[in-house]
Scaffold this motif. Sequence first.
Motif, mmCIF file in Angstrom:
data_model
loop_
_atom_site.group_PDB
_atom_site.id
_atom_site.type_symbol
_atom_site.label_atom_id
_atom_site.label_comp_id
_atom_site.label_asym_id
_atom_site.label_seq_id
_atom_site.Cartn_x
_atom_site.Cartn_y
_atom_site.Cartn_z
ATOM 1 N N SER A 268 -2.838 -3.055 1.934
ATOM 2 C CA SER A 268 -4.267 -3.240 2.163
ATOM 3 C C SER A 268 -4.969 -3.696 0.890
ATOM 4 O O SER A 268 -4.656 -3.256 -0.216
ATOM 5 N N SER A 269 -5.946 -4.550 1.060
ATOM 6 C CA SER A 269 -6.730 -5.036 -0.076
ATOM 7 C C SER A 269 -7.956 -4.162 -0.337
ATOM 8 O O SER A 269 -8.720 -4.436 -1.251
ATOM 9 N N VAL A 270 -8.146 -3.120 0.452
ATOM 10 C CA VAL A 270 -9.301 -2.230 0.263
ATOM 11 C C VAL A 270 -8.819 -0.843 -0.154
ATOM 12 O O VAL A 270 -7.769 -0.381 0.307
ATOM 13 N N ASP A 271 -9.582 -0.193 -1.019
ATOM 14 C CA ASP A 271 -9.154 1.112 -1.541
ATOM 15 C C ASP A 271 -9.370 2.258 -0.567
ATOM 16 O O ASP A 271 -8.770 3.304 -0.711
ATOM 17 N N TRP A 272 -10.198 2.071 0.450
ATOM 18 C CA TRP A 272 -10.489 3.168 1.378
ATOM 19 C C TRP A 272 -9.402 3.349 2.440
ATOM 20 O O TRP A 272 -9.415 4.331 3.163
ATOM 21 N N ILE A 273 -8.468 2.426 2.521
ATOM 22 C CA ILE A 273 -7.273 2.645 3.344
ATOM 23 C C ILE A 273 -6.223 3.233 2.417
ATOM 24 O O ILE A 273 -5.740 2.567 1.499
ATOM 25 N N LEU A 274 -5.915 4.505 2.625
ATOM 26 C CA LEU A 274 -5.056 5.240 1.709
ATOM 27 C C LEU A 274 -3.577 4.961 1.923
ATOM 28 O O LEU A 274 -2.757 5.229 1.052
#
Length: 159
Positions: free
Chosen positions: A49-55
């Motif tokens: 994932s390119s987003v930090d909120w997907i762990l």
Amino acid sequence: MNQSLTKTLPAAPDQVDCLLIPLKDKQLLLPNVSVAEIIPFSHLLTTASSVDWILGRIDWRGVTVPVVCYEMLNRQTAPAPNPNARFAIINGVGANKKMPFYALLIQGIPKLVHIHEKDIQDVDAMNMGGYDARAVTLGQDPAMIPDLDKVEEALLATI
């Protein structure tokens, strides 16, 4: 045993069974039917994932489920590691075959509450995030009602 004690009473027509789900600094209020299961914290599989909120991802009942940090999704700091952490498996609201479920990282055991419309009071909340639909109180319990459609849309945009 008295048979009437073993029967489950149906919910009143104007009552909704909900869960108060503990996060780092607040609680989410979700209808019970939107939560498939609460499971213990387990090993996270990595994700691209390119987003930090997907762990990461977890395997749940043979399905790979993305794990969301709701606090980070709302641009808040991540919760500190917590031995009471769990995952709430959320039923997808859009019936999307690509993602029928996702998980929220939660910080304890949810509390079952039976809600009548008169029990919920809207409040002005200065710390509402972009994915919070309403800030409410249930008696003395403050809670946020998340916009699950918006959460799901954000997740689907990343896969």
